[in-house]
Design an enzyme around this catalytic site. Structure first.
Site, PDB file in Angstrom:
ATOM      1  N   GLY A 111       3.350  -9.165 -13.734  1.00  0.00           N
ATOM      2  CA  GLY A 111       2.033  -8.762 -13.233  1.00  0.00           C
ATOM      3  C   GLY A 111       1.318  -7.773 -14.120  1.00  0.00           C
ATOM      4  O   GLY A 111       0.801  -6.757 -13.655  1.00  0.00           O
ATOM      5  N   GLY A 149      -2.018  -5.815 -13.378  1.00  0.00           N
ATOM      6  CA  GLY A 149      -2.127  -4.919 -12.238  1.00  0.00           C
ATOM      7  C   GLY A 149      -2.388  -3.474 -12.646  1.00  0.00           C
ATOM      8  O   GLY A 149      -2.118  -3.054 -13.781  1.00  0.00           O
ATOM      9  N   ALA A 164       1.024  -1.646 -13.057  1.00  0.00           N
ATOM     10  CA  ALA A 164       1.714  -2.278 -14.185  1.00  0.00           C
ATOM     11  C   ALA A 164       1.065  -1.894 -15.509  1.00  0.00           C
ATOM     12  O   ALA A 164       1.766  -1.632 -16.502  1.00  0.00           O
ATOM     13  CB  ALA A 164       1.723  -3.789 -14.014  1.00  0.00           C
ATOM     14  N   LEU A 173       4.099 -16.296  -9.408  1.00  0.00           N
ATOM     15  CA  LEU A 173       5.113 -16.001  -8.397  1.00  0.00           C
ATOM     16  C   LEU A 173       5.633 -17.247  -7.700  1.00  0.00           C
ATOM     17  O   LEU A 173       6.754 -17.255  -7.186  1.00  0.00           O
ATOM     18  CB  LEU A 173       4.541 -15.043  -7.346  1.00  0.00           C
ATOM     19  CG  LEU A 173       4.175 -13.633  -7.824  1.00  0.00           C
ATOM     20  CD1 LEU A 173       3.455 -12.879  -6.708  1.00  0.00           C
ATOM     21  CD2 LEU A 173       5.405 -12.868  -8.282  1.00  0.00           C
ATOM     22  N   SER A 190       2.832  -8.752  -7.044  1.00  0.00           N
ATOM     23  CA  SER A 190       2.878  -9.094  -5.621  1.00  0.00           C
ATOM     24  C   SER A 190       1.447  -9.284  -5.155  1.00  0.00           C
ATOM     25  O   SER A 190       0.542  -8.564  -5.602  1.00  0.00           O
ATOM     26  CB  SER A 190       3.562  -7.984  -4.819  1.00  0.00           C
ATOM     27  OG  SER A 190       3.808  -8.392  -3.481  1.00  0.00           O
ATOM     28  N   LYS A 221       5.447  -6.941   2.065  1.00  0.00           N
ATOM     29  CA  LYS A 221       6.207  -5.993   1.257  1.00  0.00           C
ATOM     30  C   LYS A 221       7.586  -5.721   1.862  1.00  0.00           C
ATOM     31  O   LYS A 221       8.581  -5.596   1.142  1.00  0.00           O
ATOM     32  CB  LYS A 221       5.427  -4.689   1.103  1.00  0.00           C
ATOM     33  CG  LYS A 221       4.097  -4.837   0.396  1.00  0.00           C
ATOM     34  CD  LYS A 221       4.229  -5.413  -1.005  1.00  0.00           C
ATOM     35  CE  LYS A 221       4.875  -4.500  -1.994  1.00  0.00           C
ATOM     36  NZ  LYS A 221       4.845  -5.011  -3.380  1.00  0.00           N
ATOM     37  N   PRO A 230       5.662   3.123  -3.620  1.00  0.00           N
ATOM     38  CA  PRO A 230       4.481   3.982  -3.728  1.00  0.00           C
ATOM     39  C   PRO A 230       3.683   4.022  -2.426  1.00  0.00           C
ATOM     40  O   PRO A 230       3.672   3.058  -1.644  1.00  0.00           O
ATOM     41  CB  PRO A 230       3.648   3.310  -4.825  1.00  0.00           C
ATOM     42  CG  PRO A 230       4.501   2.236  -5.406  1.00  0.00           C
ATOM     43  CD  PRO A 230       5.508   1.876  -4.376  1.00  0.00           C
ATOM     44  N   SER A 279      -6.477   0.733  -3.192  1.00  0.00           N
ATOM     45  CA  SER A 279      -6.559   2.119  -2.730  1.00  0.00           C
ATOM     46  C   SER A 279      -7.680   2.881  -3.426  1.00  0.00           C
ATOM     47  O   SER A 279      -8.237   3.829  -2.853  1.00  0.00           O
ATOM     48  CB  SER A 279      -5.217   2.824  -2.949  1.00  0.00           C
ATOM     49  OG  SER A 279      -4.757   2.634  -4.270  1.00  0.00           O
TER      50      SER A 279
END
Length: 341
Positions: free
Chosen positions: A9, A12, A15, A60, A81, A157, A182, A197
């Site tokens: 990923g 991200g 990442a 994925l 994810s 998750k 996290p 977020s």
């Protein structure tokens, strides 16, 4: 310990920062993206050379590309994810790729002889579905996915981390597996492509939140959560084997706390940040006409404080204060032109 690490990923938010720090520490990085059409764009953001940073197409939900991506690697940092822009009609749109992606990464890592596997889980797998009176959480807590109101992302998750742990126990108990969990990730952004977020700060700055709801979240800086992943990659095997590490800094933050930090430090740039509170009935009314607001209903008045004492004690991790993350996030959003003030 350094060597070659596969980071899934690579486009991200977490990442990307992790890859930048890995390259700076001397690691070579293989990373996956769903389409190699983004390679030039991402390479410009991440740095590295053609030798130190290599891109592979992998998804994925498919075996294609995973073996090639992990060939020659010493460790895996599985960060990919799915995250929804809205609540999906079918929760399996999130659950299936999260679970199957984690298991796929583990299978190919095991087949490649890789022993070190660090998985990005989430505090979502820890702090939900508990009785209303519970407000403090640590690594021993697990989200109850059968509780009323638990959202699909939270389920995804939790299910993915549990499935990964079960697979390791049954198929590769010698693997040095651990999970990093996290909370809400803030901090500077490299582009307009960032974690959900970040939208909290974006919406406070641009005035699209007219008043402040009585909800909140714990905060961690993207630079610190990347550092936590790397500490887990580089730590002695006995230190991380089977562990969970919450990544969280400072006390639980209400929306009002975040808004106050912005108003107190940004001057005219915070002129659109609301100062008045939204009553709970106003949130419920908003949820009737704005579906994304429905996710706030279960959070009204709730405190979900998470402790990172374990990560600090075991890995020597030291996160910066949340105020610094909030302000660096806001300033970078303004600098990148994501928010016009």
């Amino acid at each position: 310990m350094t060597g070659t690490v596969f980071v899934s990923g690579g486009s991200g938010y977490i990442a990307g920062e992790t890859i930048r720090q890995l390259l700076a520490r001397g690691w070579a990085v293989h990373t996956s993206v769903r389409s190699l059409s983004r390679e030039a764009e991402l390479r410009a953001q991440l740095g590295g050379t053609a030798e130190s940073l290599k891109f592979f197409a992998a998804d994925l939900t498919s075996d294609h590309g995973w073996a090639e991506a992990m060939a020659g690697c010493d460790a895996v940092c599985h960060m990919a994810s799915p995250f929804p822009s809205a609540v999906p009609k079918d929760e399996n749109e999130l659950i299936v790729p999260a679970r199957e992606g984690a298991l796929r990464a583990l299978r190919f890592a095991h087949a490649a002889g890789i022993r070190r596997f660090v998985m990005t889980s989430s505090a979502a797998a820890i702090a939900y579905g508990h009785p209303p009176g519970k407000s403090q959480y640590d690594e021993s807590d697990w989200t109850n996915i059968d509780a009323p109101g638990v959202q699909p992302y939270i389920k995804s998750k939790t299910i993915a981390e549990r499935a990964a742990r079960d697979w390791v126990a049954a198929n590769a108990p010698e693997m040095d597996y651990c999970a990093v969990c996290p909370v809400a990730v803030l901090g500077p952004v490299a582009s307009g492509d960032f974690a959900a977020s970040i939208e909290i700060v974006e919406r406070l700055l641009n005035g699209s939140i007219p008043a402040i709801p009585n909800v909140g979240f714990s905060v961690v800086d993207v630079r610190d959560i990347a550092d936590l992943h790397i500490r887990a990659l580089e730590a002695p095997a006995a230190t991380i084997h089977g562990e969970r590490f919450i990544g969280s800094s400072g006390p639980f933050q209400k929306f009002a706390d975040v808004a106050r930090v912005l108003r107190d430090n940004l001057g005219p740039q915070a002129r659109k940040v609301p100062s008045r509170n939204m009553p709970n009935w106003g949130v419920r009314l908003l949820a009737m006409v704005m579906p994304p607001a429905r996710q706030l209903l279960g959070e009204l008045g709730r405190v979900r404080a998470t402790s990172s004492a374990h990560a600090q004690a075991v890995l020597g991790w030291s996160p910066r204060p949340p105020e610094e993350s909030i302000l660096d996030c806001a300033r970078s959003l303004i600098e990148k032109g994501v928010v016009k003030v």
